[in-house]
Design a protein around this motif. Structure first.
Motif, PDB file in Angstrom:
ATOM      1  N   ALA A 135     -53.521  -4.684 -61.859  1.00  0.00           N
ATOM      2  CA  ALA A 135     -53.512  -6.162 -61.701  1.00  0.00           C
ATOM      3  C   ALA A 135     -52.142  -6.715 -60.808  1.00  0.00           C
ATOM      4  O   ALA A 135     -51.200  -6.122 -61.326  1.00  0.00           O
ATOM      5  CB  ALA A 135     -53.642  -6.796 -62.964  1.00  0.00           C
ATOM      6  N   GLY A 136     -52.138  -7.530 -59.885  1.00  0.00           N
ATOM      7  CA  GLY A 136     -50.980  -7.704 -59.218  1.00  0.00           C
ATOM      8  C   GLY A 136     -51.157  -8.685 -58.134  1.00  0.00           C
ATOM      9  O   GLY A 136     -52.470  -8.744 -57.756  1.00  0.00           O
ATOM     10  N   GLU A 137     -50.215  -9.080 -57.689  1.00  0.00           N
ATOM     11  CA  GLU A 137     -50.390 -10.103 -56.435  1.00  0.00           C
ATOM     12  C   GLU A 137     -49.947  -9.441 -55.295  1.00  0.00           C
ATOM     13  O   GLU A 137     -48.937  -8.871 -55.137  1.00  0.00           O
ATOM     14  CB  GLU A 137     -49.557 -11.309 -56.616  1.00  0.00           C
ATOM     15  N   LEU A 138     -50.582  -9.793 -54.210  1.00  0.00           N
ATOM     16  CA  LEU A 138     -50.118  -9.344 -52.967  1.00  0.00           C
ATOM     17  C   LEU A 138     -48.675  -9.751 -52.508  1.00  0.00           C
ATOM     18  O   LEU A 138     -47.981  -9.096 -52.015  1.00  0.00           O
ATOM     19  CB  LEU A 138     -51.068 -10.174 -51.760  1.00  0.00           C
ATOM     20  N   GLU A 139     -48.048 -10.828 -53.416  1.00  0.00           N
ATOM     21  CA  GLU A 139     -46.673 -11.185 -52.764  1.00  0.00           C
ATOM     22  C   GLU A 139     -45.786 -10.544 -53.651  1.00  0.00           C
ATOM     23  O   GLU A 139     -44.534 -10.644 -53.412  1.00  0.00           O
ATOM     24  CB  GLU A 139     -46.839 -12.859 -53.383  1.00  0.00           C
ATOM     25  N   VAL A 156     -55.161  -3.154 -55.745  1.00  0.00           N
ATOM     26  CA  VAL A 156     -54.595  -4.392 -56.639  1.00  0.00           C
ATOM     27  C   VAL A 156     -55.360  -5.770 -56.362  1.00  0.00           C
ATOM     28  O   VAL A 156     -56.001  -5.880 -55.244  1.00  0.00           O
ATOM     29  CB  VAL A 156     -53.161  -4.598 -55.949  1.00  0.00           C
ATOM     30  N   ASP A 157     -55.727  -6.401 -57.468  1.00  0.00           N
ATOM     31  CA  ASP A 157     -56.225  -7.630 -57.390  1.00  0.00           C
ATOM     32  C   ASP A 157     -55.840  -8.546 -58.493  1.00  0.00           C
ATOM     33  O   ASP A 157     -55.543  -7.839 -59.497  1.00  0.00           O
ATOM     34  CB  ASP A 157     -58.042  -7.325 -57.499  1.00  0.00           C
ATOM     35  N   THR A 158     -55.518  -9.805 -58.338  1.00  0.00           N
ATOM     36  CA  THR A 158     -55.021 -10.416 -59.459  1.00  0.00           C
ATOM     37  C   THR A 158     -55.943 -10.681 -60.485  1.00  0.00           C
ATOM     38  O   THR A 158     -55.569 -10.940 -61.612  1.00  0.00           O
ATOM     39  CB  THR A 158     -54.728 -12.024 -58.836  1.00  0.00           C
ATOM     40  N   LEU A 159     -57.330 -10.455 -60.211  1.00  0.00           N
ATOM     41  CA  LEU A 159     -58.299 -10.470 -61.263  1.00  0.00           C
ATOM     42  C   LEU A 159     -58.645  -9.287 -61.788  1.00  0.00           C
ATOM     43  O   LEU A 159     -59.689  -8.981 -62.378  1.00  0.00           O
ATOM     44  CB  LEU A 159     -59.710 -11.260 -60.620  1.00  0.00           C
ATOM     45  N   ALA A 160     -57.940  -8.164 -61.545  1.00  0.00           N
ATOM     46  CA  ALA A 160     -58.348  -6.864 -61.810  1.00  0.00           C
ATOM     47  C   ALA A 160     -58.593  -6.570 -63.262  1.00  0.00           C
ATOM     48  O   ALA A 160     -59.555  -5.949 -63.785  1.00  0.00           O
ATOM     49  CB  ALA A 160     -56.894  -5.769 -61.678  1.00  0.00           C
ATOM     50  N   ILE A 190     -56.009  -3.976 -51.068  1.00  0.00           N
ATOM     51  CA  ILE A 190     -55.306  -5.314 -51.814  1.00  0.00           C
ATOM     52  C   ILE A 190     -56.311  -6.325 -51.834  1.00  0.00           C
ATOM     53  O   ILE A 190     -56.902  -6.666 -50.871  1.00  0.00           O
ATOM     54  CB  ILE A 190     -54.024  -5.875 -51.421  1.00  0.00           C
ATOM     55  N   GLY A 191     -56.404  -7.125 -52.966  1.00  0.00           N
ATOM     56  CA  GLY A 191     -57.733  -7.864 -53.015  1.00  0.00           C
ATOM     57  C   GLY A 191     -59.127  -7.360 -52.983  1.00  0.00           C
ATOM     58  O   GLY A 191     -59.850  -7.926 -52.217  1.00  0.00           O
ATOM     59  N   CYS A 192     -59.267  -6.087 -53.654  1.00  0.00           N
ATOM     60  CA  CYS A 192     -60.524  -5.310 -53.595  1.00  0.00           C
ATOM     61  C   CYS A 192     -61.602  -6.033 -54.056  1.00  0.00           C
ATOM     62  O   CYS A 192     -62.796  -5.964 -53.636  1.00  0.00           O
ATOM     63  CB  CYS A 192     -60.122  -3.987 -54.232  1.00  0.00           C
ATOM     64  N   LEU A 245     -56.431  -4.954 -46.323  1.00  0.00           N
ATOM     65  CA  LEU A 245     -56.338  -6.236 -46.793  1.00  0.00           C
ATOM     66  C   LEU A 245     -57.578  -7.327 -46.046  1.00  0.00           C
ATOM     67  O   LEU A 245     -57.505  -7.691 -45.147  1.00  0.00           O
ATOM     68  CB  LEU A 245     -55.114  -6.830 -46.183  1.00  0.00           C
ATOM     69  N   MET A 246     -58.690  -6.619 -46.896  1.00  0.00           N
ATOM     70  CA  MET A 246     -60.079  -7.444 -46.211  1.00  0.00           C
ATOM     71  C   MET A 246     -60.447  -8.277 -46.712  1.00  0.00           C
ATOM     72  O   MET A 246     -60.793  -8.529 -48.047  1.00  0.00           O
ATOM     73  CB  MET A 246     -60.959  -6.224 -46.393  1.00  0.00           C
ATOM     74  N   ASN A 247     -60.485  -9.601 -45.912  1.00  0.00           N
ATOM     75  CA  ASN A 247     -60.964 -10.781 -46.417  1.00  0.00           C
ATOM     76  C   ASN A 247     -60.353 -11.381 -47.556  1.00  0.00           C
ATOM     77  O   ASN A 247     -60.862 -11.944 -48.600  1.00  0.00           O
ATOM     78  CB  ASN A 247     -62.515 -10.774 -46.881  1.00  0.00           C
ATOM     79  N   ALA A 279     -58.863 -22.001 -56.439  1.00  0.00           N
ATOM     80  CA  ALA A 279     -59.632 -20.747 -55.870  1.00  0.00           C
ATOM     81  C   ALA A 279     -59.826 -19.576 -56.699  1.00  0.00           C
ATOM     82  O   ALA A 279     -61.026 -19.084 -56.301  1.00  0.00           O
ATOM     83  CB  ALA A 279     -58.743 -20.613 -54.697  1.00  0.00           C
ATOM     84  N   GLN A 280     -58.851 -19.202 -57.305  1.00  0.00           N
ATOM     85  CA  GLN A 280     -59.223 -17.996 -58.191  1.00  0.00           C
ATOM     86  C   GLN A 280     -60.548 -18.030 -59.233  1.00  0.00           C
ATOM     87  O   GLN A 280     -61.066 -17.303 -59.476  1.00  0.00           O
ATOM     88  CB  GLN A 280     -57.755 -17.749 -58.882  1.00  0.00           C
ATOM     89  N   SER A 281     -60.495 -19.303 -59.770  1.00  0.00           N
ATOM     90  CA  SER A 281     -61.665 -19.649 -60.740  1.00  0.00           C
ATOM     91  C   SER A 281     -62.936 -19.508 -60.032  1.00  0.00           C
ATOM     92  O   SER A 281     -63.922 -18.887 -60.669  1.00  0.00           O
ATOM     93  CB  SER A 281     -61.353 -20.771 -61.746  1.00  0.00           C
ATOM     94  N   HIS A 311     -57.216 -16.220 -48.600  1.00  0.00           N
ATOM     95  CA  HIS A 311     -57.492 -16.623 -50.381  1.00  0.00           C
ATOM     96  C   HIS A 311     -56.165 -16.553 -51.086  1.00  0.00           C
ATOM     97  O   HIS A 311     -56.341 -16.867 -52.264  1.00  0.00           O
ATOM     98  CB  HIS A 311     -58.289 -15.568 -50.827  1.00  0.00           C
ATOM     99  N   VAL A 312     -55.164 -16.273 -50.374  1.00  0.00           N
ATOM    100  CA  VAL A 312     -53.843 -16.075 -51.226  1.00  0.00           C
ATOM    101  C   VAL A 312     -52.732 -17.463 -51.324  1.00  0.00           C
ATOM    102  O   VAL A 312     -53.252 -18.256 -50.561  1.00  0.00           O
ATOM    103  CB  VAL A 312     -52.885 -14.944 -50.553  1.00  0.00           C
ATOM    104  N   ARG A 313     -51.710 -17.305 -52.229  1.00  0.00           N
ATOM    105  CA  ARG A 313     -51.002 -18.363 -52.259  1.00  0.00           C
ATOM    106  C   ARG A 313     -50.026 -18.532 -50.944  1.00  0.00           C
ATOM    107  O   ARG A 313     -49.727 -19.525 -50.539  1.00  0.00           O
ATOM    108  CB  ARG A 313     -50.303 -17.934 -53.569  1.00  0.00           C
TER     109      ARG A 313
END
Ligand SMILES: C[S@@+](CC[C@H](N)C(=O)[O-])C[C@H]1O[C@@H](n2cnc3c(N)ncnc32)[C@H](O)[C@@H]1O
Length: 218
Positions: free
Chosen positions: A101-105, A81-85, A61-63, A119-121, A13-15, A125-127
């Protein structure tokens, strides 16, 4: 339906997200009017129910590439924070917030450090949505506000979507939405993660399925 997926499914999903953001960056026009309009509609609903106060510490988060904080008119301290920052930084990030860079979890913040989380949309999309919401509650102060939007499905549409997700996973196909929710399943997750729900409504200017939840940390 499960509220978590394995890392492989989530990585696929991330790619998809990264490709999507690269395409968005090519088309991006500063202050794109439709985006401004969308956030103005959402923030107007938020203001009616849980007004943003000057100086609030707000984490998006997940901006993605354009944080909602760009459209907040009140003077606040913004964080994202976004995993893809790291990858997104190459396209240029907003000066309105400090980015990490970081994970919601596993959020890189102290307990009770923040007044509000957006935490918008992101939740579908998360794990791991459950541990992500518990982590969100951890970083919010008591009484702090969570503003969450996510697609929710009901009835036959929900059952069909579940079947599609199952089939996509069986084929190891890429899906940007590893998880799927009904309104009730989001409400149960919120209540079980240390929130009390304040309100839920349709997100203005979006498809009927996009739901906005406002909750306070207990
Ligand atoms: C659909 S985009 C939403 C972007 C933005 N919030 C908006 O409303 O336009 C989802 C974003 O969530 C990020 N994301 C996915 N899983 C995440 C996680 N576990 N922790 C933090 N961010 C995550 C993705 O990298 C992607 O940028």
């Amino acid at each position: 339906m499960s509220t978590h997926v394995n890392r492989k499914v989530w990585k696929r999903a991330q790619s998809g997200h990264l490709e999507g953001w690269a395409e968005y960056a090519r088309r991006r026009v500063a202050g794109a009017p439709e985006r401004r309009e969308l956030w103005a509609g959402i923030l107007a609903e938020v203001e009616k129910r849980a007004p943003i106060r000057p100086g609030e510490k707000i984490l998006d988060i997940g901006c993605g590439l354009d944080t909602a904080l760009d459209f907040v008119e009140t003077e606040v301290s913004g964080f994202t924070v976004d995993t893809l920052a790291a990858e997104l930084a190459a396209f240029g990030l907003s000066a309105r917030a400090a980015h990490a860079a970081g994970e919601l979890e596993h959020l890189p913040y102290r307990d009770a450090a923040l007044d509000r989380v957006l935490l918008m949309n992101v939740l579908d999309h998360v794990r791991d949505a459950g541990s992500g919401l518990r982590e969100t509650a951890r970083v919010l102060r008591g009484g702090g506000t969570l503003v969450l939007s996510v697609d929710t499905y009901a009835g036959r549409r929900y059952q069909t979507k579940r079947l599609h997700k199952w089939w996509a996973r069986a084929r190891r196909a890429q899906t940007k939405h590893p998880l799927i929710f009904s309104k009730g399943s989001v409400e149960r997750l919120l209540l079980g993660s240390g929130f009390r729900e304040l309100d839920s409504l349709h997100v203005p200017g979006t498809k009927a399925r996009r739901t906005l939840f406002l909750a306070h940390k207990c």
